[in-house]
Design a protein around this motif. Structure first.
Motif, short mmCIF file in Angstrom:
data_model
loop_
_atom_site.label_atom_id
_atom_site.label_comp_id
_atom_site.label_asym_id
_atom_site.label_seq_id
_atom_site.Cartn_x
_atom_site.Cartn_y
_atom_site.Cartn_z
N LEU A 264 -50.21 64.81 91.18
CA LEU A 264 -49.38 66.02 91.20
C LEU A 264 -48.67 66.22 89.86
O LEU A 264 -48.67 67.31 89.28
N PHE A 265 -48.07 65.13 89.34
CA PHE A 265 -47.34 65.25 88.08
C PHE A 265 -48.29 65.57 86.92
O PHE A 265 -47.94 66.33 86.02
N ALA A 266 -49.49 64.99 86.96
CA ALA A 266 -50.48 65.29 85.92
C ALA A 266 -50.84 66.78 85.96
O ALA A 266 -51.04 67.43 84.93
N LEU A 283 -35.77 71.45 87.20
CA LEU A 283 -34.74 71.75 88.20
C LEU A 283 -35.10 71.03 89.50
O LEU A 283 -36.25 71.11 89.93
N TYR A 284 -34.13 70.39 90.15
CA TYR A 284 -34.36 69.53 91.31
C TYR A 284 -35.15 68.30 90.84
O TYR A 284 -36.22 67.99 91.37
N SER A 285 -34.61 67.61 89.86
CA SER A 285 -35.39 66.59 89.14
C SER A 285 -35.46 65.25 89.85
O SER A 285 -36.27 64.40 89.47
N ARG A 306 -28.58 67.25 92.03
CA ARG A 306 -27.21 67.12 92.54
C ARG A 306 -26.88 65.73 93.08
O ARG A 306 -25.72 65.42 93.25
N ASN A 307 -27.90 64.89 93.34
CA ASN A 307 -27.63 63.53 93.81
C ASN A 307 -27.22 62.65 92.62
O ASN A 307 -28.00 62.40 91.70
N ARG A 308 -25.95 62.20 92.64
CA ARG A 308 -25.41 61.51 91.46
C ARG A 308 -26.09 60.18 91.19
O ARG A 308 -26.22 59.76 90.04
N VAL A 351 -39.67 73.80 88.82
CA VAL A 351 -38.78 73.68 89.99
C VAL A 351 -39.51 72.91 91.08
O VAL A 351 -40.70 73.10 91.29
N ASP A 352 -38.79 72.03 91.77
CA ASP A 352 -39.37 71.24 92.87
C ASP A 352 -38.30 71.13 93.97
O ASP A 352 -37.71 70.07 94.18
N PRO A 353 -38.04 72.27 94.65
CA PRO A 353 -36.92 72.29 95.60
C PRO A 353 -37.27 71.60 96.92
O PRO A 353 -38.44 71.30 97.19
N ARG A 355 -37.64 71.57 101.19
CA ARG A 355 -38.52 72.42 102.02
C ARG A 355 -38.03 73.85 102.17
O ARG A 355 -38.83 74.77 102.33
N ARG A 356 -36.71 74.05 102.12
CA ARG A 356 -36.21 75.42 102.35
C ARG A 356 -36.51 76.34 101.16
O ARG A 356 -36.33 77.55 101.25
N GLY A 357 -36.96 75.82 100.04
CA GLY A 357 -37.35 76.65 98.90
C GLY A 357 -36.16 77.10 98.07
O GLY A 357 -35.11 76.46 98.07
C1 LIG Z 1 -38.38 67.67 96.61
S1 LIG Z 1 -37.19 66.68 95.77
C2 LIG Z 1 -37.93 66.60 94.17
C3 LIG Z 1 -37.47 65.47 93.28
C4 LIG Z 1 -38.31 65.16 92.06
N1 LIG Z 1 -38.83 66.33 91.40
C5 LIG Z 1 -39.44 64.19 92.40
O1 LIG Z 1 -40.63 64.58 92.30
O2 LIG Z 1 -39.15 63.04 92.76
C6 LIG Z 1 -35.86 67.79 95.65
C7 LIG Z 1 -34.63 67.25 94.93
O3 LIG Z 1 -33.67 68.32 94.83
C8 LIG Z 1 -32.37 67.81 95.04
N2 LIG Z 1 -31.57 68.97 95.50
C9 LIG Z 1 -31.56 69.53 96.72
N3 LIG Z 1 -30.76 70.62 96.73
C10 LIG Z 1 -30.29 70.76 95.47
C11 LIG Z 1 -29.42 71.71 94.86
N4 LIG Z 1 -28.91 72.73 95.54
N5 LIG Z 1 -29.15 71.56 93.55
C12 LIG Z 1 -29.66 70.51 92.84
N6 LIG Z 1 -30.48 69.57 93.37
C13 LIG Z 1 -30.79 69.70 94.67
C14 LIG Z 1 -32.56 66.70 96.05
O4 LIG Z 1 -31.51 65.75 95.94
C15 LIG Z 1 -33.92 66.11 95.62
O5 LIG Z 1 -33.74 65.06 94.70
#
Ligand SMILES: C[S@@+](CC[C@H](N)C(=O)[O-])C[C@H]1O[C@@H](n2cnc3c(N)ncnc32)[C@H](O)[C@@H]1O
Length: 421
Positions: A264-266, A283-285, A306-308, A351-353, A355-357
């Motif tokens: 997926l990352f490739a 975003l959502y790293s 957002r997860n510290r 972006v990788d949010p 499930r809610r998108g």
């Molecule tokens: C589907 S994961 C993807 C993580 C990363 N890209 C990976 O492949 O491991 C979504 C990430 O978004 C973070 N997240 C969820 N809601 C967020 C928000 N409103 N703002 C910032 N980060 C958020 C979650 O903590 C989670 O780490």
């Protein structure tokens, strides 16, 4: 997508001589050889919400999921020019799940643990699993029998009493390390300490590097609470993949299929094209598996999460991989974080949010930014297509790549390239 079907055909019943499924504390029964693409027998298939497609040949499952995605795309008027590429199927469709999040409960016979029956909070007590990494299944079953032996009070959801709520586990195939988390209603309880110590001693020779206590005192469906504390060993798992070293904590997000996540990352990097000297926002790293790869490919990266704990682990990995000069990790909500990163100008966005998108204010901001290219990674095709239709007012949706990150389940990951119109 596809409806679950039962898989008790004569073809996949346990064969004579196969060991019966174990009770608490025994090693899990081996249900199929790794690499099997044929239908697989599992004693829990049907009531257990873990898998939906064990009763199909794996190739047919991938074809069905890809076809369902293609039909969804064709039904969306804004996406009529988008190409749906061949799916990336898994070489190993069994025993791939490297992360575990399983609730505990009780029956008349003692502690139980396993996935919920779909749509309920009733636990299907686990004896075996065809998709979980075998070491995690073994740790889980042993935690259940130890809970009985050590008289650990199990959390009672309706009374909001007891202690042990969930077991979290993850393994790192690249280093062989494993980490366990015990989610409890109240911290510091002696029975939980004893359980942690017993698990640690038993599984340390097999790669268990630590046991963490996570306290969740709320009446909630959210699994983990805010506070985590090391009980034994070390609380950070180290993984090596694709020539990079990553660090993760028990409550941060991890892709559950390491081999397919690498594919997926490739694909994300392929879609983004040449990155040298470009400023890219991830975003959502999470703890940075995409961000670190982008930086290694020459990009200047702003990673927002957002997860510290994930942010701390990502920043430490940037140092460890010699990528500090090209990366910054921001602990922020997606909307505020993107505004900050974009104030310095960005060329591309990943972006990788969850499930809610994406939320609409975030989509509005993305459409207003002078971005040339964007890659959207999604684990939920429904919210993904909803968001793509909104993004299509500013971007061409060029191609969607299905990636089978969750073999034997109805889930599908999609990576989509968008270009400014
Ligand atoms: C589907 S994961 C993807 C993580 C990363 N890209 C990976 O492949 O491991 C979504 C990430 O978004 C973070 N997240 C969820 N809601 C967020 C928000 N409103 N703002 C910032 N980060 C958020 C979650 O903590 C989670 O780490």
């Amino acid at each position: 997508m596809a409806k679950p079907r039962r898989n008790r055909t004569s073809k996949n019943r346990p064969h004579p001589g196969q060991r019966s499924a174990p009770g608490a504390g025994q090693a899990p029964v081996e249900m199929a050889r790794p690499g099997t693409r044929e239908p697989v027998f599992c004693p829990h298939f049907g009531p257990c919400g873990g898998c939906q497609h064990l009763d199909m040949h794996y190739d047919a499952e991938v074809a069905r999921k890809a076809r369902a995605l293609e039909e969804m795309v064709r039904a969306e008027p804004g996406l009529k020019d988008a190409r749906v590429l061949e799916p990336l199927a898994a070489a190993e469709p069994l025993f791939y799940r490297i992360a575990l999040k399983v609730p505990f409960g009780t029956s008349q016979l003692g502690p139980t643990c396993g996935f919920f029956r779909p749509g309920t909070h009733s636990i299907v007590d686990l004896r075996a699993c065809a998709i979980q990494h075998p070491l995690l299944t073994e740790i889980l079953l042993r935690a259940r029998s130890l809970s009985a032996e050590l008289r650990v009070p199990i959390y009672q959801e309706y009374r909001h009493s007891g202690l042990l709520r969930h077991l979290l586990g993850r393994v790192a195939p690249g280093t062989g390390q494993a980490l366990v988390g015990l989610v409890v209603r109240k911290g510091g309880a002696p029975p939980i300490r004893r359980l942690a110590q017993a698990l640690f001693e038993e599984f340390r020779p097999r790669g268990l590097i630590g046991v963490v206590e996570n306290v969740n005192p709320e009446r909630t469906n959210l699994v983990a609470g805010e506070r985590s504390k090391r009980l034994c060993g070390t609380p950070i798992l180290v993984e090596e993949q694709d020539g990079l070293r990553f660090r993760s904590s028990i409550t941060s997000f991890v892709q559950v299929n390491a081999a397919q996540a690498a594919a997926l990352f490739a694909e994300v990097l392929r879609q983004l094209g040449d990155l040298a000297g470009r400023h890219v926002c991830d975003l959502y790293s999470g703890f940075g598996p995409i961000a670190l790869r982008l930086a290694r490919a020459g990009a200047l990266v702003s990673a927002i999460e957002r997860n510290r704990e994930a942010v701390r682990d990502g920043a430490a990995a940037a140092d460890e991989n010699g990528l500090r000069e090209r990366m910054r990790f921001l602990a922020a909500d997606a909307l505020a974080g993107l505004r900050r990163a974009a104030s310095g100008g960005i060329d591309a966005l990943v972006v990788d949010p969850p499930r809610r998108g994406l939320q609409e204010p975030l989509i509005d901001l993305i459409c207003d930014l002078p971005l040339h290219r964007m890659v959207y990674v999604s684990c939920n095709p429904e919210t993904h297509l909803r968001d793509l239709a909104l993004l299509a007012r500013a971007f061409d949706v060029v191609e969607l790549r299905p990636v089978d990150l969750f073999p034997r389940t109805a889930h599908l990951e999609v990576v989509t390239l968008l270009e400014r119109r």
